[in-house]
Design a protein around this motif. Structure first.
Motif, short mmCIF file in Angstrom:
data_model
loop_
_atom_site.label_atom_id
_atom_site.label_comp_id
_atom_site.label_asym_id
_atom_site.label_seq_id
_atom_site.Cartn_x
_atom_site.Cartn_y
_atom_site.Cartn_z
N TRP A 347 -14.44 26.67 13.26
CA TRP A 347 -13.59 26.49 12.08
C TRP A 347 -14.32 26.78 10.78
O TRP A 347 -13.76 27.36 9.86
N THR A 358 -5.53 30.51 12.85
CA THR A 358 -4.63 29.64 12.09
C THR A 358 -4.00 30.40 10.92
O THR A 358 -2.79 30.32 10.68
N TRP A 363 -0.33 28.66 11.53
CA TRP A 363 -0.25 27.37 12.22
C TRP A 363 -0.43 26.23 11.23
O TRP A 363 -1.06 26.36 10.19
N VAL A 365 -2.21 22.75 11.27
CA VAL A 365 -3.22 22.13 12.15
C VAL A 365 -3.81 20.88 11.51
O VAL A 365 -3.86 20.72 10.29
N ALA A 519 -5.92 23.75 6.42
CA ALA A 519 -5.41 22.76 7.37
C ALA A 519 -4.46 21.79 6.69
O ALA A 519 -4.54 21.55 5.48
#
Length: 769
Positions: A347, A358, A363, A365, A519
């Motif tokens: 990540w 991502t 996405w 997340v 995120a």
């Protein structure tokens, strides 16, 4: 309920066939690809449209994406690909995939604008020559629609399966119960902090004591939040393999107990550990697991997901059953897993796979990072790079023609680095332009040669030089106040000293900020994150990051903490400290025989005290950490701590045995920490101190005090792991009496000063507590 899929994912799922082929292809970076697209579209005439957002539906499927370019006058849609090298060597399955993408975009455009017919063009732009190679096909809207519907039909069964899985997963997670009869003290508080972070879309910094069960608490909370917050995936990231195992055990507990039976769990492991044929290259002409990989992938993918729990061992079994590469099967499974467990680099690294996925798939997340006190140093390593004159020499000697000329220019350009270093006052402030220019030209020359080389015939030394220079240049492009340049000279037999330049990152924050922004929520947790401002500043966490400090569930009487006065572990005093430290360990062992760990700031210091201890107390069993221990040796070291055993293990503070090991009960009854853990005073750390003082006004604390005390508390945390444990910790150094140091120790510790005769810096007189 609709299922959204990108054009790229739809095409890769339905149209990618044939071999896995990872032979050298000098792929453009993301920035180079963007620049190449802009260069191509900039050549087009007035009215040319770029980045056209398109969307279409097929049953529950929503297909979306952005087409590269469209010329309304020519009625031509372009799919632009940047590349280098001989286009005739492009694998056929790559070209087929590109045509599939163009056709999907073609139908979506026809549908959006009512077109009956359309020209589709694949435009390959060579970054080296700046030339375009274009392939054009004309398709009717009816044909493009048929192609689109065929791809969607092929994907539809999978999409419906995924929708059913997601619905079932979310129902199970919404009803998820904690997999133990009750929370331990502190667990509920930690779990609530993680859940609130997900609910509010905030990052969380959580300090929680060792031994309360942080792994299961954080995993449970993030999964529990997934349905209400629409989380597609949860990523659990660790610094070490032991952390991965604990996360997988927590996930197994959730599944085996029927708490989350629909959960898909995946473990990501490094390529060198997953590879079945390390002696073979990653292409179909060399490795049998690469040959026909994409033809066998659908069955392997379905088999793996049906298992649900895919740790490294299970994934390898599936890969062997279907004769596919386990490493690249894991990358495919990451697209469909619910909980992915892996290293920090997946990540936070510059080329992080999960971060890239991502962003590409949009996405939502939730990210959990365990033992997060390690992240500052790990991130510094991720965004640092060295380039050595001697390391490039083998490539230069084996090359010829344009590549040899380019590498000769690099060789000569090192003089500009040495000259700049000699002329400057203090460290080098910027890379000399002639040096950077020579590197860029060498990279371009090597790219051209390697791209034209016969498959499998590329020179290994040349490839290594290429990747070393390319990685260095990428960091050079982003060089700023967050990093410094280090220039060293290394003697070479029979030659002039070789120069090495290192771009050393000091403050990872500018690189990590986009990771936190990508995120829904990121929770960093550890037993040692105090003070929170240090982690927030160094890692670039958002200003609205929530801080929680979980109270310890342990009672002060469980752990005796003794701060030893009169002994200095400062570097000049270490020789004289060996005998009193050895005597202290022996006296405690005689008073209470059992298993102990003794921590030292370096291997040299460890070896000094071990030698004295063995000479003075040969009857007491000892075992020591040595440099470069492999996994088996580390396991053997830990295995010596048996229940009811008696002996002393000697280890390095901040190493493999200073954190992440769980020695419950009388497997460990005490620890000696013979240092404050302060990093060495050297030019790099002094430069770091100056830079951090300028950035945050806390140079000494951020460079030395906070990182050192984190390691001390981590090491001491090995002693008390459960409510039943009892033990003792000796903090050996007169500086543990200082208020600034005591404030960073856990609040539940009751520290008792004790006096030992030893050599103290400047004075042997005891200092006030």
């Amino acid at each position: 309920m609709q299922y959204s899929v990108s054009v790229r994912t739809l095409c890769e799922f339905t149209a990618k066939r044939g071999d896995l082929d990872l032979r050298f292809t000098p792929s453009p970076t993301a920035l180079e690809g963007m620049a190449g697209h802009q260069h191509v579209t900039g050549r087009r005439g007035a009215g040319y449209e770029t980045e056209i957002g398109l969307r279409g539906e097929f049953g529950p499927l929503v297909v979306r994406g952005r087409a590269d370019g469209y010329d309304p006058a020519l009625r031509r849609l372009e799919e632009i690909k940047t590349r280098r090298g001989d286009l005739s060597r492009q694998p056929a399955n790559h070209r087929a995939l590109h045509w599939a993408q163009a056709k999907i975009y073609g139908w979506l455009l026809c549908q959006a604008r009512g077109l009956a017919e359309l020209d589709l063009a694949l435009v390959y732009f060579d970054l080296g020559t700046q030339e375009e190679t274009t392939f054009v096909e004309t398709h009717s809207a009816q044909a493009l629609r048929a192609f689109f519907e065929a791809r969607c039909t092929e994907f539809l069964a999978w999409a419906e399966q995924e929708l059913a899985h997601r619905n079932g997963r979310d129902r199970a997670l919404a009803a998820l119960a904690f997999p133990h009869q009750a929370f331990r003290a502190g667990q509920r508080e930690l779990a609530e902090a993680v859940y609130r972070g997900a609910a509010g879309g905030r990052c969380v910094l959580a300090q929680a004591p060792t031994g309360i069960g942080k792994t299961i608490a954080t995993t449970f909370a993030m999964l529990k939040a997934a349905p209400s917050q629409g989380l597609d995936k949860v990523f659990y990231l660790t610094a070490k393999s032991t952390g991965r195992r604990m996360a997988l055990d927590a996930a197994a507990r959730l599944q085996e107990g029927g708490f989350a039976p629909r959960l898909r769990v995946l473990e990501l492991t490094a390529r060198d550990k997953a590879c079945e044929h390390p002696d073979k290259a990653c292409h179909g002409e060399s490795c049998p697991l690469a040959r026909g990989f994409y033809d066998r992938l659908p069955a392997a993918r379905a088999d793996g997901l049906a298992r649900g729990f895919m740790d490294a061992a299970a994934l390898r079994q599936v890969a062997r059953r279907h004769a596919v590469c386990p490493y690249y099967l894991a990358q495919e499974q990451a697209r469909w897993a619910d909980l992915v467990v892996g290293d920090y680099n997946y990540w936070f690294d510059g080329s992080a796979m999960l971060y890239t996925m991502t962003a590409g798939n949009e996405w939502r997340v939730g990210v959990l990072a365990d033992e997060a006190h390690n992240l500052v140093e790990r991130a510094r390593a991720m965004y640092s790079a060295s380039l050595g004159q001697a390391a490039l020499q083998p490539a230069r000697e084996s090359s010829a023609g344009d590549v040899r000329k380019a590498l000769d220019k690099v060789q000569r350009s090192w003089s500009s680095v040495r000259k700049a270093q000699a002329q400057g006052e203090g460290p080098l402030q910027a890379l000399p332009a002639p040096f950077v220019t020579a590197l860029r030209k060498a990279v371009a020359a090597i790219e051209t040669q390697l791209a034209q080389a016969a498959p499998g015939a590329a020179d290994t030394a040349l490839q290594q030089a290429y990747f070393d220079m390319l990685g260095f240049l990428r960091l050079a492009d982003s060089f700023g106040s967050h990093s410094v340049l280090e220039v060293t000279q290394e003697p070479v037999r029979g030659r002039r000293a070789a120069t090495t330049v290192r771009i050393q990152n000091l403050i990872p924050a500018p690189f990590l900020k986009p990771r936190f922004a990508a995120a829904r929520t990121v929770t960093l947790f550890s037993a040692t994150l105090n003070p929170p401002r240090y982690a927030m500043d160094m890692l670039g966490m958002p200003e609205n990051t929530a801080w929680t400090d979980v109270a310890s569930p342990f009672r002060p009487e469980q752990l005796q903490v003794r701060a030893v006065r009169g002994i200095s572990t400062r570097y000049p005093d270490r020789q004289g400290s060996a005998a009193p430290i050895a005597a202290l360990i022996a006296e405690q062992f005689a008073a209470q025989p059992g298993n102990y760990l003794a921590f030292f700031s370096s291997f040299d210091y460890l070896e000094l005290v071990v030698a004295e201890f063995r000479r003075s107390h040969p009857d007491i069993p000892t075992w020591t950490q040595v440099r470069g221990m492999n996994e088996g040796q580390r396991s053997d070291f830990i295995a010596r701590f048996v229940p009811g055993g008696a002996g002393v293990g000697f280890a390095v503070l901040g190493g493999s045995f200073g954190e992440g090991i769980d020695l419950r009960g009388d497997r460990l009854v005490g620890a000696f920490v013979a240092t404050l853990g302060l990093p060495q005073v050297n030019p790099r750390n002094e430069q770091l101190k100056a830079r951090l003082e300028a950035a945050f006004g806390a140079g000494y604390d951020y460079t030395y005090l906070y990182p050192g005390l984190q390691k001390v508390v981590q090491a001491a945390g090995r002693v008390i792991r459960t409510h039943e444990d009892r033990g003792i910790v000796y903090l050996i150094d007169d500086r543990f009496q200082r208020p600034a140091v005591r404030d960073l120790l856990p609040s539940w510790w009751q520290v008792t000063p004790v006096w030992r005769a030893g050599r103290s810096a400047g004075s042997c007189e005891p200092r006030a507590a």
